[in-house]
Scaffold this motif. Structure first.
Motif, PDB file in Angstrom:
ATOM      1  N   SER A  29       0.820  -1.216   0.000  1.00  0.00           N
ATOM      2  CA  SER A  29       0.000   0.000   0.000  1.00  0.00           C
ATOM      3  C   SER A  29       0.854   1.266   0.000  1.00  0.00           C
ATOM      4  CB  SER A  29      -0.958   0.004   1.193  1.00  0.00           C
ATOM      5  OG  SER A  29      -0.253   0.238   2.397  1.00  0.00           O
ATOM      6  N   ARG A  30       2.137   1.147   0.352  1.00  0.00           N
ATOM      7  CA  ARG A  30       3.027   2.317   0.375  1.00  0.00           C
ATOM      8  C   ARG A  30       3.812   2.490  -0.919  1.00  0.00           C
ATOM      9  NH1 ARG A  30       5.016   1.026   6.390  1.00  0.00           N
ATOM     10  NH2 ARG A  30       5.539  -0.863   5.301  1.00  0.00           N
ATOM     11  N   LEU A  31       3.727   1.513  -1.823  1.00  0.00           N
ATOM     12  CA  LEU A  31       4.483   1.588  -3.075  1.00  0.00           C
ATOM     13  C   LEU A  31       3.696   2.346  -4.135  1.00  0.00           C
ATOM     14  CD1 LEU A  31       5.818  -2.071  -3.312  1.00  0.00           C
ATOM     15  CD2 LEU A  31       7.025  -0.048  -2.474  1.00  0.00           C
ATOM     16  N   ARG A  32       4.416   3.147  -4.911  1.00  0.00           N
ATOM     17  CA  ARG A  32       3.799   3.875  -6.025  1.00  0.00           C
ATOM     18  C   ARG A  32       4.671   3.680  -7.252  1.00  0.00           C
ATOM     19  NH1 ARG A  32       0.293   3.547  -3.052  1.00  0.00           N
ATOM     20  NH2 ARG A  32      -0.808   5.129  -1.935  1.00  0.00           N
ATOM     21  N   HIS A  33       4.094   3.172  -8.318  1.00  0.00           N
ATOM     22  CA  HIS A  33       4.799   2.977  -9.577  1.00  0.00           C
ATOM     23  C   HIS A  33       3.742   2.838 -10.674  1.00  0.00           C
ATOM     24  CE1 HIS A  33       7.178   1.037 -12.726  1.00  0.00           C
ATOM     25  NE2 HIS A  33       8.225   1.565 -12.115  1.00  0.00           N
ATOM     26  N   PRO A  34       4.006   3.364 -11.875  1.00  0.00           N
ATOM     27  CA  PRO A  34       3.013   3.273 -12.955  1.00  0.00           C
ATOM     28  C   PRO A  34       2.621   1.831 -13.315  1.00  0.00           C
ATOM     29  CG  PRO A  34       4.777   4.773 -13.571  1.00  0.00           C
ATOM     30  CD  PRO A  34       5.183   4.137 -12.269  1.00  0.00           C
ATOM     31  N   ASN A  35       3.488   0.865 -13.033  1.00  0.00           N
ATOM     32  CA  ASN A  35       3.197  -0.525 -13.381  1.00  0.00           C
ATOM     33  C   ASN A  35       2.620  -1.329 -12.221  1.00  0.00           C
ATOM     34  OD1 ASN A  35       4.198   0.099 -15.884  1.00  0.00           O
ATOM     35  ND2 ASN A  35       6.159  -0.875 -15.566  1.00  0.00           N
ATOM     36  N   LEU A  36       2.287  -0.670 -11.131  1.00  0.00           N
ATOM     37  CA  LEU A  36       1.671  -1.336  -9.980  1.00  0.00           C
ATOM     38  C   LEU A  36       0.270  -0.786  -9.757  1.00  0.00           C
ATOM     39  CD1 LEU A  36       4.575  -1.277  -7.348  1.00  0.00           C
ATOM     40  CD2 LEU A  36       3.783  -3.235  -8.682  1.00  0.00           C
ATOM     41  N   VAL A  37      -0.644  -1.664  -9.442  1.00  0.00           N
ATOM     42  CA  VAL A  37      -1.994  -1.233  -9.089  1.00  0.00           C
ATOM     43  C   VAL A  37      -1.940  -0.648  -7.682  1.00  0.00           C
ATOM     44  CG1 VAL A  37      -4.363  -1.993  -8.668  1.00  0.00           C
ATOM     45  CG2 VAL A  37      -3.039  -3.027 -10.511  1.00  0.00           C
ATOM     46  N   PRO A  38      -2.448   0.580  -7.494  1.00  0.00           N
ATOM     47  CA  PRO A  38      -2.427   1.173  -6.154  1.00  0.00           C
ATOM     48  C   PRO A  38      -3.250   0.367  -5.148  1.00  0.00           C
ATOM     49  CG  PRO A  38      -2.893   2.842  -7.815  1.00  0.00           C
ATOM     50  CD  PRO A  38      -2.958   1.506  -8.499  1.00  0.00           C
ATOM     51  N   VAL A  39      -2.650   0.147  -3.989  1.00  0.00           N
ATOM     52  CA  VAL A  39      -3.323  -0.530  -2.883  1.00  0.00           C
ATOM     53  C   VAL A  39      -3.716   0.543  -1.879  1.00  0.00           C
ATOM     54  CG1 VAL A  39      -3.036  -2.161  -0.988  1.00  0.00           C
ATOM     55  CG2 VAL A  39      -2.047  -2.678  -3.225  1.00  0.00           C
ATOM     56  N   PHE A  40      -5.000   0.594  -1.538  1.00  0.00           N
ATOM     57  CA  PHE A  40      -5.510   1.632  -0.643  1.00  0.00           C
ATOM     58  C   PHE A  40      -5.538   1.210   0.828  1.00  0.00           C
ATOM     59  CE2 PHE A  40      -8.024   2.520  -4.651  1.00  0.00           C
ATOM     60  CZ  PHE A  40      -7.160   3.485  -5.101  1.00  0.00           C
ATOM     61  N   ASP A  41      -5.764  -0.072   1.057  1.00  0.00           N
ATOM     62  CA  ASP A  41      -5.914  -0.531   2.438  1.00  0.00           C
ATOM     63  C   ASP A  41      -5.739  -2.040   2.479  1.00  0.00           C
ATOM     64  OD1 ASP A  41      -6.388  -0.425   5.156  1.00  0.00           O
ATOM     65  OD2 ASP A  41      -8.558  -0.216   4.979  1.00  0.00           O
ATOM     66  N   ALA A  42      -5.511  -2.559   3.656  1.00  0.00           N
ATOM     67  CA  ALA A  42      -5.429  -4.004   3.873  1.00  0.00           C
ATOM     68  C   ALA A  42      -5.824  -4.268   5.313  1.00  0.00           C
ATOM     69  CB  ALA A  42      -4.007  -4.505   3.609  1.00  0.00           C
ATOM     70  N   GLY A  43      -6.361  -5.438   5.551  1.00  0.00           N
ATOM     71  CA  GLY A  43      -6.763  -5.769   6.908  1.00  0.00           C
ATOM     72  C   GLY A  43      -7.162  -7.220   7.021  1.00  0.00           C
ATOM     73  N   VAL A  44      -7.701  -7.562   8.169  1.00  0.00           N
ATOM     74  CA  VAL A  44      -8.174  -8.921   8.440  1.00  0.00           C
ATOM     75  C   VAL A  44      -9.596  -8.816   8.958  1.00  0.00           C
ATOM     76  CG1 VAL A  44      -7.819 -11.018   9.785  1.00  0.00           C
ATOM     77  CG2 VAL A  44      -5.848  -9.674   9.051  1.00  0.00           C
ATOM     78  N   GLU A  45     -10.471  -9.625   8.402  1.00  0.00           N
ATOM     79  CA  GLU A  45     -11.857  -9.686   8.865  1.00  0.00           C
ATOM     80  C   GLU A  45     -12.234 -11.154   8.988  1.00  0.00           C
ATOM     81  OE1 GLU A  45     -15.275  -8.254  10.348  1.00  0.00           O
ATOM     82  OE2 GLU A  45     -13.670  -6.957   9.664  1.00  0.00           O
ATOM     83  N   ASP A  46     -12.649 -11.571  10.145  1.00  0.00           N
ATOM     84  CA  ASP A  46     -13.010 -12.971  10.400  1.00  0.00           C
ATOM     85  C   ASP A  46     -11.903 -13.924   9.975  1.00  0.00           C
ATOM     86  OD1 ASP A  46     -15.494 -12.290  11.481  1.00  0.00           O
ATOM     87  OD2 ASP A  46     -16.462 -12.319   9.516  1.00  0.00           O
ATOM     88  N   GLY A  47     -10.655 -13.524  10.205  1.00  0.00           N
ATOM     89  CA  GLY A  47      -9.511 -14.379   9.901  1.00  0.00           C
ATOM     90  C   GLY A  47      -9.075 -14.389   8.448  1.00  0.00           C
ATOM     91  N   VAL A  48      -9.721 -13.590   7.593  1.00  0.00           N
ATOM     92  CA  VAL A  48      -9.375 -13.540   6.168  1.00  0.00           C
ATOM     93  C   VAL A  48      -8.661 -12.215   5.874  1.00  0.00           C
ATOM     94  CG1 VAL A  48     -10.299 -13.511   3.816  1.00  0.00           C
ATOM     95  CG2 VAL A  48     -11.351 -14.971   5.554  1.00  0.00           C
ATOM     96  N   VAL A  49      -7.496 -12.307   5.245  1.00  0.00           N
ATOM     97  CA  VAL A  49      -6.760 -11.105   4.861  1.00  0.00           C
ATOM     98  C   VAL A  49      -7.414 -10.531   3.604  1.00  0.00           C
ATOM     99  CG1 VAL A  49      -4.530 -10.209   4.091  1.00  0.00           C
ATOM    100  CG2 VAL A  49      -4.604 -11.994   5.834  1.00  0.00           C
ATOM    101  N   PHE A  50      -7.635  -9.212   3.600  1.00  0.00           N
ATOM    102  CA  PHE A  50      -8.193  -8.567   2.409  1.00  0.00           C
ATOM    103  C   PHE A  50      -7.305  -7.399   1.993  1.00  0.00           C
ATOM    104  CE2 PHE A  50     -10.119  -6.303   5.939  1.00  0.00           C
ATOM    105  CZ  PHE A  50      -9.989  -4.979   5.569  1.00  0.00           C
ATOM    106  N   ILE A  51      -7.327  -7.117   0.692  1.00  0.00           N
ATOM    107  CA  ILE A  51      -6.571  -5.997   0.132  1.00  0.00           C
ATOM    108  C   ILE A  51      -7.544  -5.176  -0.703  1.00  0.00           C
ATOM    109  CG2 ILE A  51      -4.641  -5.306  -1.330  1.00  0.00           C
ATOM    110  CD1 ILE A  51      -3.437  -8.102  -0.792  1.00  0.00           C
TER     111      ILE A  51
END
Length: 84
Positions: A29-51
């Protein structure tokens, strides 16, 4: 609108593995590059990691591969990945 990616860990995954997947997502989520899809957030909900990332329109790589890719397209894609 955003894309939501769920990180599947096998049923035997430990908390360390889940935490590592979450840490990697947060680093992305902290990386910025034209060839990377921007990541806005990440977390865990009910034991599942989400991006949470930017929603992009178009074909997936899987769809493009099913249709067939020319060698120059494969090389261009590989170069973009390497630059990212």
């Amino acid at each position: 609108e955003v894309a939501l990616k769920l990180v599947r860990l096998d049923s035997g995954a430990t908390l360390d593995e889940r935490d590592r997947a979450l840490a990697e997502a947060r680093i992305l989520s902290r990386l910025r590059h034209p060839n990377l899809v921007p990541v806005f957030d990440a977390g865990v909900e009910d034991g599942v990691v989400f991006i949470v990332m930017e929603l992009l329109e178009g074909k997936s790589l899987r769809e493009a591969m099913k249709e067939g890719l020319r060698v120059d397209q494969v090389l261009r894609n590989a170069e973009d990945v390497a630059r990212a």
